[in-house]
Design a protein around this motif. Structure first.
Motif, short mmCIF file in Angstrom:
data_model
loop_
_atom_site.label_atom_id
_atom_site.label_comp_id
_atom_site.label_asym_id
_atom_site.label_seq_id
_atom_site.Cartn_x
_atom_site.Cartn_y
_atom_site.Cartn_z
N ARG A 54 -3.87 5.81 7.53
CA ARG A 54 -3.50 7.19 7.85
C ARG A 54 -2.43 7.52 8.78
NH1 ARG A 54 -8.24 10.40 6.32
NH2 ARG A 54 -9.71 9.11 5.17
N ALA A 90 -3.98 7.67 0.40
CA ALA A 90 -3.40 6.42 0.31
C ALA A 90 -3.87 5.64 -0.91
CB ALA A 90 -3.58 5.55 1.47
N ILE A 91 -3.18 4.34 -1.31
CA ILE A 91 -4.06 3.50 -2.23
C ILE A 91 -3.67 2.24 -1.74
CG2 ILE A 91 -2.17 3.83 -3.90
CD1 ILE A 91 -4.21 3.45 -6.20
N SER A 92 -4.58 1.28 -1.95
CA SER A 92 -4.32 -0.16 -1.17
C SER A 92 -3.32 -0.83 -2.21
CB SER A 92 -5.61 -0.76 -0.93
OG SER A 92 -6.42 -1.11 -2.15
N TRP A 93 -2.79 -1.85 -1.56
CA TRP A 93 -1.82 -2.84 -2.39
C TRP A 93 -2.68 -3.53 -3.46
CZ3 TRP A 93 -2.14 -8.00 -2.64
CH2 TRP A 93 -2.41 -8.73 -1.61
N TYR A 107 4.11 2.83 8.13
CA TYR A 107 4.87 2.34 6.73
C TYR A 107 6.33 2.27 7.25
CZ TYR A 107 0.42 4.11 4.61
OH TYR A 107 -0.91 4.27 4.29
N THR A 159 -8.93 3.92 -2.43
CA THR A 159 -8.26 4.95 -2.06
C THR A 159 -8.87 5.56 -0.86
OG1 THR A 159 -9.50 5.97 -3.56
CG2 THR A 159 -7.45 5.00 -4.56
N TYR A 160 -8.13 6.23 -0.30
CA TYR A 160 -8.33 7.22 0.95
C TYR A 160 -7.61 8.61 0.88
CZ TYR A 160 -8.81 2.31 2.58
OH TYR A 160 -9.41 0.94 2.57
N ASN A 204 -4.96 -2.22 -5.07
CA ASN A 204 -5.66 -1.27 -6.09
C ASN A 204 -7.15 -0.89 -5.95
OD1 ASN A 204 -4.75 0.85 -7.69
ND2 ASN A 204 -4.97 -0.51 -9.79
N GLY A 255 -3.55 0.49 3.83
CA GLY A 255 -3.65 1.93 3.30
C GLY A 255 -4.00 2.84 4.54
N ALA A 269 1.39 5.68 0.05
CA ALA A 269 0.49 7.00 0.38
C ALA A 269 1.55 8.10 0.34
CB ALA A 269 0.36 6.39 2.16
N SER A 322 0.93 -1.26 -0.05
CA SER A 322 -0.07 0.00 -0.02
C SER A 322 0.69 1.10 0.00
CB SER A 322 -0.89 0.08 1.20
OG SER A 322 -1.74 -0.86 1.15
#
Length: 124
Positions: free
Chosen positions: A106, A50-53, A111, A58-59, A55, A104, A35, A33
């Motif tokens: 916040r 953020a975008i998840s792994w 990370y 999205t956030y 795909n 994803g 971000a 993911s």
């Protein structure tokens, strides 16, 4: 190890657009993911998008919804942040981050890998 290098920052007037890119090397980031965070002088590092792994998801930070779009191109091992209708309050150093198979988040502590950042300055 994953190395992340951001590019695309610069000086733009209010209402303008920029597209940031985050190029990854060392490993494919298709299982990460990704971000974008930003940090203004004297302030904490804030989540932007953020975008998840997968795909799939999205956030966004509420204040950038409808103006910013995060996307990824796994073939190029690159993540993008399209920023439109920029405002002076968007001025900050923008950082790219990667989280292996993460949701994803916040939370920057989730990370594992970070880029060095790229400066975005929006003049009024």
């Amino acid at each position: 190890q994953v190395q992340l290098v951001e590019s695309g920052g610069g000086l733009v007037q209010t209402g303008g657009s920029l597209r940031l890119a985050c190029a990854a090397s060392g490993r494919t980031v298709s299982s990460y993911s990704m971000a974008w965070f930003r940090q203004a002088p004297g302030k904490e590092r804030d989540f932007v998008a953020a975008i998840s792994w997968t795909n799939t998801f999205t956030y966004y930070l509420d204040s950038v919804k409808g103006r910013f779009t995060i996307s990824r191109d796994n073939a190029k091992n690159t993540v993008y942040l399209q920023m439109n209708s920029l405002k002076p309050e968007d001025t900050a150093v923008y950082y790219c981050a990667a989280d292996y198979m993460g949701p994803g988040s916040r939370n920057p502590n989730e990370y594992e890998y970070w880029g060095q950042g790229t400066q975005v300055t929006v003049s009024s």
